[in-house]
Write an enzyme that holds these catalytic residues in place. Structure first.
Site, PDB file in Angstrom:
ATOM      1  N   ASP A  25       0.856  -1.192   0.000  1.00  0.00           N
ATOM      2  CA  ASP A  25       0.000   0.000   0.000  1.00  0.00           C
ATOM      3  C   ASP A  25       0.891   1.241   0.000  1.00  0.00           C
ATOM      4  OD1 ASP A  25      -1.795   2.033   0.519  1.00  0.00           O
ATOM      5  OD2 ASP A  25      -2.199   1.400   2.578  1.00  0.00           O
ATOM      6  N   ASN A  27      -0.096   4.500  -0.349  1.00  0.00           N
ATOM      7  CA  ASN A  27      -0.644   5.769   0.141  1.00  0.00           C
ATOM      8  C   ASN A  27      -1.331   5.653   1.502  1.00  0.00           C
ATOM      9  OD1 ASN A  27      -2.995   4.441  -0.509  1.00  0.00           O
ATOM     10  ND2 ASN A  27      -3.642   5.880  -2.113  1.00  0.00           N
ATOM     11  N   ASP A  29      -3.967   3.913   2.545  1.00  0.00           N
ATOM     12  CA  ASP A  29      -5.421   3.792   2.657  1.00  0.00           C
ATOM     13  C   ASP A  29      -5.874   2.363   2.954  1.00  0.00           C
ATOM     14  OD1 ASP A  29      -4.984   2.526   0.240  1.00  0.00           O
ATOM     15  OD2 ASP A  29      -6.403   3.747  -0.908  1.00  0.00           O
ATOM     16  N   ASP A  33      -1.592  -0.829  -4.118  1.00  0.00           N
ATOM     17  CA  ASP A  33      -1.705   0.009  -5.295  1.00  0.00           C
ATOM     18  C   ASP A  33      -0.442  -0.095  -6.140  1.00  0.00           C
ATOM     19  OD1 ASP A  33       0.166   1.662  -3.862  1.00  0.00           O
ATOM     20  OD2 ASP A  33      -1.521   2.681  -2.898  1.00  0.00           O
ATOM     21  N   ASP A 214      -7.583 -14.040 -18.460  1.00  0.00           N
ATOM     22  CA  ASP A 214      -8.570 -14.564 -17.528  1.00  0.00           C
ATOM     23  C   ASP A 214      -9.652 -15.341 -18.281  1.00  0.00           C
ATOM     24  OD1 ASP A 214      -9.725 -14.505 -14.769  1.00  0.00           O
ATOM     25  OD2 ASP A 214     -11.344 -13.431 -15.786  1.00  0.00           O
ATOM     26  N   GLU A 282      -5.400 -18.659 -18.658  1.00  0.00           N
ATOM     27  CA  GLU A 282      -6.061 -19.304 -17.539  1.00  0.00           C
ATOM     28  C   GLU A 282      -7.214 -20.103 -18.148  1.00  0.00           C
ATOM     29  OE1 GLU A 282      -8.766 -18.544 -13.571  1.00  0.00           O
ATOM     30  OE2 GLU A 282      -9.102 -17.511 -15.452  1.00  0.00           O
TER      31      GLU A 282
END
Length: 534
Positions: A25, A27, A29, A33, A214, A282
């Site tokens: 993370d 930032n 929060d 990210d 995917d 996948e």
């Protein structure tokens, strides 16, 4: 196997999967990210991997944590900006790492402009023709168009009203093989293929090295959308590698022949770019042979080998997967892939029994996997020995939990512990809990705690990946299976012999110098232990 004369980087790479929300993370929060990933790239370089695959970071309502895409050519503000994606790509390349991004072509988000236009336009419109809208069955079309079930549980159809009141037209239903917020695209509409060609080009131009695709086996459905024939058969148990039941399953929604032309078209695009760009499917297919069809010379570069992941702790099962994989791929000259965990399955430490035994088996299975020809895919946190975490119901966010009441996949998606003695374990700059709370007893298994311990799981992974680099491209692509007993998996690959003891008693070691072992060895190989001999 016949690919040792090839030089493509991905044929013998170790790829590390980053689940964006849970890696780092940047930032504070509580949600991972892109800047967080960029800051931790030196860790991946030092771990010894060749590439990273990152899960979707595109604009999304996050109903399925990014696998519901509203804009394929932008970054969701939750994860940063488009410039952060550019920084991530550039920094990875500066550190000698390749970057693979996730592509979601089977469905969009219901917030995608195409689907919003489809709802507004009504039945029979060109806008609806991009998706699989159909009239219902029964009186007033009140029943779904067929009997298909969603992968996440419940019907695979959702009913929508005609946007033109009083038109007299019956309401239509749209297909979603996953969540109702993920409407399936109709790949028989040429607009769909054209749009994804633009998406591929957009990210290739920005420098990505490849795509993880995917639901690669799901783009086309049987055109009639007929009912699925559901046989009275036992459900496949988790971890059961037997393909007998699956081979007989009627699946009109999966693995249709038309899908292969899509990947031929994509291959032509990839091959136009310098730098050996690639894609990996996948594709949860029913047999090794159907998996191999995705990696024919003019189609995809790789396909995940889920038979290895599904195999139980058994030397004979592992051997069957290895020989079956080679037999299937040999005719098409493709490279095998090996994977033990990802963001959709229970972590393999837990699958192998948990605790000390589960960890010993996980390390041994990983060593065995890394000795095989082809590429290996690792899932974030397995290098720390993470088990499947218990997530309290109030913190569960997997859409399958809300549709079925089953725990779902959140337990393998808990954010990584980087350091410190309490949550959030340096996951981010803040002190608040991450989006899924971490177990409070992870202090001893953080990256910081393990980095300086030569006997830690992290140190073992670093040693194994370093040793693998010494023979990954030079040991050849042929494997000679050795018979050392029913409970022992053993094979020779060039100068390296790999031995895995899946039994309960120590076994004698073949002659050779011990290059690396997953646990202590002293003339014999203990249970739940693997060794490389040179």
């Amino acid at each position: 196997m016949g690919w040792n004369d090839q030089t493509e980087w991905w044929r013998h790479a170790t790829v590390y999967q980053v689940y964006v929300r849970s890696f780092a993370d940047g930032n504070g929060d509580g949600i991972g990210d892109l800047p967080g990933i960029t800051a931790r790239l030196p860790y991946l370089r030092d771990l010894g991997v060749d590439a990273l695959w990152i899960t979707p970071f595109y604009t999304s309502p996050q109903k399925d944590h990014g696998y519901d895409v509203a804009d394929y050519c932008d970054v969701d503000p939750l994860f940063g900006r488009l410039s952060d994606a550019d920084d991530l790509i550039a920094t990875a390349h500066d550190l000698g790492l390749r970057l693979i991004v996730d592509l979601v072509p089977n469905h969009t988000s219901d917030a995608h402009p195409w689907f919003r236009a489809a709802l507004a336009a009504g039945p029979g419109s060109p806008e609806r023709a991009r998706y699989l809208f159909r009239p219902g069955r029964g009186a007033d079309g009140a029943e779904p168009p067929n009997n298909w079930e969603s992968v996440f549980g419940g019907p695979a159809w959702t009913r929508v009203e005609d946007p033109s009141p009083g038109s007299g037209r019956p309401a239509e239903w749209y297909l979603h093989l996953f969540d109702s917020t993920q409407p399936d695209l109709d790949w028989r509409n040429p607009e769909v293929g054209d749009m994804f060609e633009d998406v591929l080009t957009f990210w290739l131009d920005r420098g990505v090295d490849g795509f993880r695709v995917d639901v690669a086996h799901g783009l086309f459905k049987e055109e009639s959308l007929r009912d699925q024939v559901v046989a009275d058969e036992p459900a496949q148990a988790a971890g059961d590698s037997s393909m007998v039941e699956r081979r007989m399953r009627d699946e009109p929604m999966w693995d249709q022949p038309e899908v292969h032309e899509v990947y031929r078209r994509w291959r032509r695009i990839l091959d136009k770019y310098d730098g050996q760009r690639m894609d990996v499917a996948e594709a949860w297919t029913q047999t090794p042979e159907s998996m191999a069809r995705f990696v024919r010379p003019d189609e995809m570069n790789q396909s995940f080998n889920f038979a290895w992941l599904l195999a139980p702790w058994s030397a004979q099962e592992f051997a069957a997967v290895i020989t079956g994989t080679f037999d299937a791929l040999r005719p098409v000259g493709a490279t095998p892939t090996w994977v033990l965990s990802n963001h959709d399955v229970v972590r393999h430490v837990t699958r192998y029994g948990g605790g000390a035994q589960g960890l010993a088996r996980a390390k041994a299975a990983t060593m065995t996997m890394l000795a095989l020809p082809g590429s290996s895919y690792l899932y974030q946190g397995e290098e720390l020995g993470l088990e499947q975490a218990e997530v309290e119901p109030e913190f569960r966010q997997d859409p399958s939990w809300f549709r079925t009441g089953e725990p779902g996949r959140d337990g393998c998606r808990v954010p990584l512990p980087w350091g410190g003695d309490r949550p959030p374990f340096a996951f981010g700059s803040g002190d608040g809990h991450p989006w899924i709370p971490q177990p409070p007893d992870w202090e001893a298994i953080t990256v910081e705690a393990q980095a300086g311990d030569p006997d830690s799981t992290l140190s073992f992974y670093r040693k194994a990946l370093s040793a693998r680099r010494g023979f990954a491209t030079s040991a050849g692509d042929e494997v000679e299976m050795l018979d050392l007993g029913a409970d022992v998996l053993a094979f020779r690959r060039g100068p390296v012999t790999a031995v895995l003891n899946c039994g309960t008693e120590p076994v004698a070691l073949p002659e050779g110098e011990v290059l690396l072992a997953s646990g202590p060895v002293d003339g014999t190989l203990p249970a739940d232990t693997a060794v490389w001999l040179g």
